[in-house]
Design an enzyme around this catalytic site. Structure first.
Site, PDB file in Angstrom:
ATOM      1  CE1 TYR A 192     -12.440  -0.584   6.851  1.00 55.47           C
ATOM      2  CE2 TYR A 192     -10.992   0.966   7.936  1.00 55.47           C
ATOM      3  CZ  TYR A 192     -12.120   0.703   7.185  1.00 55.47           C
ATOM      4  OH  TYR A 192     -12.917   1.748   6.751  1.00 55.47           O
ATOM      5  CG  PHE A 222     -14.006   5.524  -1.749  1.00 58.10           C
ATOM      6  CD1 PHE A 222     -13.069   4.764  -1.070  1.00 58.10           C
ATOM      7  CD2 PHE A 222     -15.134   4.871  -2.254  1.00 58.10           C
ATOM      8  CE1 PHE A 222     -13.263   3.394  -0.859  1.00 58.10           C
ATOM      9  CE2 PHE A 222     -15.337   3.512  -2.067  1.00 58.10           C
ATOM     10  CZ  PHE A 222     -14.399   2.763  -1.368  1.00 58.10           C
ATOM     11  N   GLY A 225     -10.796   6.159  -3.964  1.00 57.43           N
ATOM     12  CA  GLY A 225     -10.741   4.822  -3.367  1.00 57.43           C
ATOM     13  C   GLY A 225     -10.091   3.811  -4.281  1.00 57.43           C
ATOM     14  CG  PHE A 226     -10.994  -0.138  -3.704  1.00 58.59           C
ATOM     15  CD1 PHE A 226      -9.810  -0.612  -3.155  1.00 58.59           C
ATOM     16  CD2 PHE A 226     -12.123  -0.079  -2.892  1.00 58.59           C
ATOM     17  CE1 PHE A 226      -9.740  -1.025  -1.825  1.00 58.59           C
ATOM     18  CE2 PHE A 226     -12.073  -0.487  -1.563  1.00 58.59           C
ATOM     19  CZ  PHE A 226     -10.882  -0.968  -1.036  1.00 58.59           C
ATOM     20  CG  LEU A 266     -10.659  11.265  -7.816  1.00 56.52           C
ATOM     21  CD1 LEU A 266     -10.317  12.550  -7.081  1.00 56.52           C
ATOM     22  CD2 LEU A 266     -12.115  11.233  -8.241  1.00 56.52           C
TER      23      LEU A 266
HETATM   24  N1  LIG Z   1     -17.257   4.373   5.967  1.00 59.09           N
HETATM   25  C1  LIG Z   1     -16.993   3.579   4.970  1.00 59.09           C
HETATM   26  O1  LIG Z   1     -17.831   2.788   4.545  1.00 59.09           O
HETATM   27  C2  LIG Z   1     -15.647   3.657   4.332  1.00 59.09           C
HETATM   28  C3  LIG Z   1     -15.437   3.071   3.077  1.00 59.09           C
HETATM   29  C4  LIG Z   1     -14.179   3.183   2.500  1.00 59.09           C
HETATM   30  C5  LIG Z   1     -13.167   3.854   3.167  1.00 59.09           C
HETATM   31  N2  LIG Z   1     -13.387   4.414   4.394  1.00 59.09           N
HETATM   32  C6  LIG Z   1     -12.332   5.174   5.099  1.00 59.09           C
HETATM   33  O2  LIG Z   1     -11.916   6.231   4.243  1.00 59.09           O
HETATM   34  C7  LIG Z   1     -10.499   6.221   4.128  1.00 59.09           C
HETATM   35  C8  LIG Z   1     -10.110   6.770   2.767  1.00 59.09           C
HETATM   36  O3  LIG Z   1     -10.583   5.934   1.741  1.00 59.09           O
HETATM   37  P1  LIG Z   1      -9.649   4.996   0.870  1.00 59.09           P
HETATM   38  O4  LIG Z   1      -8.316   4.840   1.502  1.00 59.09           O
HETATM   39  O5  LIG Z   1     -10.408   3.771   0.584  1.00 59.09           O
HETATM   40  O6  LIG Z   1      -9.563   5.764  -0.482  1.00 59.09           O
HETATM   41  P2  LIG Z   1      -8.786   7.091  -0.989  1.00 59.09           P
HETATM   42  O7  LIG Z   1      -8.214   7.826   0.166  1.00 59.09           O
HETATM   43  O8  LIG Z   1      -9.718   7.781  -1.898  1.00 59.09           O
HETATM   44  O9  LIG Z   1      -7.651   6.486  -1.896  1.00 59.09           O
HETATM   45  C9  LIG Z   1      -6.710   5.583  -1.426  1.00 59.09           C
HETATM   46  C10 LIG Z   1      -5.981   5.036  -2.643  1.00 59.09           C
HETATM   47  O10 LIG Z   1      -5.263   6.091  -3.279  1.00 59.09           O
HETATM   48  C11 LIG Z   1      -3.877   5.775  -3.320  1.00 59.09           C
HETATM   49  N3  LIG Z   1      -3.159   7.011  -2.985  1.00 59.09           N
HETATM   50  C12 LIG Z   1      -3.225   7.705  -1.825  1.00 59.09           C
HETATM   51  N4  LIG Z   1      -2.454   8.802  -1.899  1.00 59.09           N
HETATM   52  C13 LIG Z   1      -1.880   8.796  -3.126  1.00 59.09           C
HETATM   53  C14 LIG Z   1      -0.986   9.667  -3.790  1.00 59.09           C
HETATM   54  N5  LIG Z   1      -0.531  10.773  -3.199  1.00 59.09           N
HETATM   55  N6  LIG Z   1      -0.601   9.343  -5.055  1.00 59.09           N
HETATM   56  C15 LIG Z   1      -1.071   8.245  -5.679  1.00 59.09           C
HETATM   57  N7  LIG Z   1      -1.919   7.382  -5.092  1.00 59.09           N
HETATM   58  C16 LIG Z   1      -2.332   7.654  -3.824  1.00 59.09           C
HETATM   59  C17 LIG Z   1      -3.660   4.696  -2.300  1.00 59.09           C
HETATM   60  O11 LIG Z   1      -2.623   3.835  -2.731  1.00 59.09           O
HETATM   61  P3  LIG Z   1      -1.207   3.746  -1.938  1.00 59.09           P
HETATM   62  O12 LIG Z   1      -1.443   2.898  -0.755  1.00 59.09           O
HETATM   63  O13 LIG Z   1      -0.309   3.151  -2.961  1.00 59.09           O
HETATM   64  O14 LIG Z   1      -0.833   5.159  -1.606  1.00 59.09           O
HETATM   65  C18 LIG Z   1      -4.994   3.967  -2.296  1.00 59.09           C
HETATM   66  O15 LIG Z   1      -5.026   2.992  -3.293  1.00 59.09           O
HETATM   67  C19 LIG Z   1     -10.118   4.766   4.369  1.00 59.09           C
HETATM   68  O16 LIG Z   1      -8.780   4.630   4.737  1.00 59.09           O
HETATM   69  C20 LIG Z   1     -11.096   4.374   5.433  1.00 59.09           C
HETATM   70  O17 LIG Z   1     -10.577   4.721   6.714  1.00 59.09           O
HETATM   71  C21 LIG Z   1     -14.619   4.324   4.966  1.00 59.09           C
END
Ligand SMILES: NC(=O)c1ccc[n+]([C@@H]2O[C@H](COP(=O)([O-])OP(=O)(O)OC[C@H]3O[C@@H](n4cnc5c(N)ncnc54)[C@H](OP(=O)(O)O)[C@@H]3O)[C@@H](O)[C@H]2O)c1
Length: 293
Positions: free
Chosen positions: A66, A214, A218-219, A222
């Protein structure tokens, strides 16, 4: 910095000496756009991490790819010396191209190098949990024995305390469990993306923590009229309801929602106090069925 006694969402025991808050924090969003380069606001990134730990989060998910290195270096700056009870979970299996592309890096030599990169950037002598991530290359039927075996050797050497898997199938979990204990599986899963239901159930049965990535989409955040309707009725945000659904879906689930803002972090941690009633669970379950049909 000390870890508060109360873990948001309660604690989930992954192994002897390894208990994590069911509401954790995913640090991927702390890198720049496309998970590449420095963050837009480094001070806020540091504040998010410190607020998470002060709020009782004891599970932080990261990877040296990252940024690369950027996120691990921010974690170290924000939190070292790390408080007792805080567990940083990292992953290996990828590297970044000069343009930010995601490339496979799964040979034993590359995996060993990535473990050493994580030790150096996090500033620790041993890594709590390392997930072998099988994403950029091949698919669910590949053998992961060579890669997982290389990490199991590092565990025997004491550089890794526990092993996990990411982006794997049930047959790959079987293969890994024959080599060394698996304490976490981190696959994509949320209210709308339910393709991994069988894996969630398998992890619950085997006492493995299932850590969906996610969790909020994620990106692709929902979007669902049902989710909005249930959230409005319960007086909580859509994100809190989506996280509460996961917490209730299985006691094996531990969450790592990602955010770059303290306001969103606090909102997400608030999901710990929301116990969804049965009728709301049934309504929300239909989102996954509709998405799958
Ligand atoms: N193993 C793998 O291949 C893999 C792949 C992807 C991710 N991951 C891990 O999984 C973790 C979680 O996934 P993710 O961060 O990609 O996706 P996520 O948790 O599903 O969503 C994050 C997104 O939601 C937004 N968000 C978060 N809280 C919010 C809220 N209360 N209100 C409105 N928007 C909100 C964030 O934007 P803001 O920053 O604006 O809040 C960000 O754009 C990652 O941090 C990573 O450590 C692992």
């Amino acid at each position: 910095m000390t870890v508060p006694v109360t873990a948001p969402g309660g604690a989930l025991v992954l192994a002897d000496g390894l208990a994590v808050s069911r509401l954790g924090y995913g640090a991927m969003q702390l890198a720049g756009p496309g998970v590449f380069g420095p963050p837009r606001d480094r001070d806020e990134a540091i504040a998010v991490l410190r607020t998470a730990v002060e709020s009782g989060v004891t599970h932080i998910d990261t990877a040296d790819f990252y940024g690369p290195r950027v996120v691990n270096e921010i974690i170290r700056e924000a939190l070292a010396p790390y408080p007792d009870g805080l567990h940083i979970v990292t992953k290996v299996g990828a590297r970044r191209g000069p343009d930010g592309s995601w490339l496979p890096a799964v040979s034993p030599a590359e995996l060993v190098a990535q473990v050493h990169d994580n030790l150096a950037s996090l500033g620790v002598a041993a890594l709590d949990v390392v997930n072998y991530r099988h994403a950029e290359h091949g698919g669910p039927a590949d053998s992961i024995a060579e890669a997982f075996g290389a990490l199991a050797e590092l565990r025997r050497d004491g550089l890794i305390r526990h092993l996990g898997l990411s982006s794997v199938s049930v047959s790959q979990l079987d293969e890994a469990q024959a080599i060394a204990p698996v304490v976490t599986v981190q696959n994509e899963y949320n209210l709308a993306a339910r393709g991994d239901d069988a894996m969630v159930d398998r992890c619950e049965r085997d006492g493995i923590a299932y850590v969906p990535f996610f969790p909020l989409g994620g990106f692709t955040p929902l979007q669902s009229d049902i989710l909005t309707r249930v959230a409005d009725r319960l007086g909580h945000s859509r994100q809190q309801v989506a996280l509460a659904w996961l917490l209730r879906r299985s006691p094996a689930i531990a969450l790592i929602p990602g955010t770059s803002s303290r306001a969103h972090l606090r909102e997400n941690l608030g999901a710990a106090d929301l116990r969804l009633p049965d009728d709301a669970m049934a309504e929300l379950d239909a989102i996954g069925s509709a998405a799958a049909s």
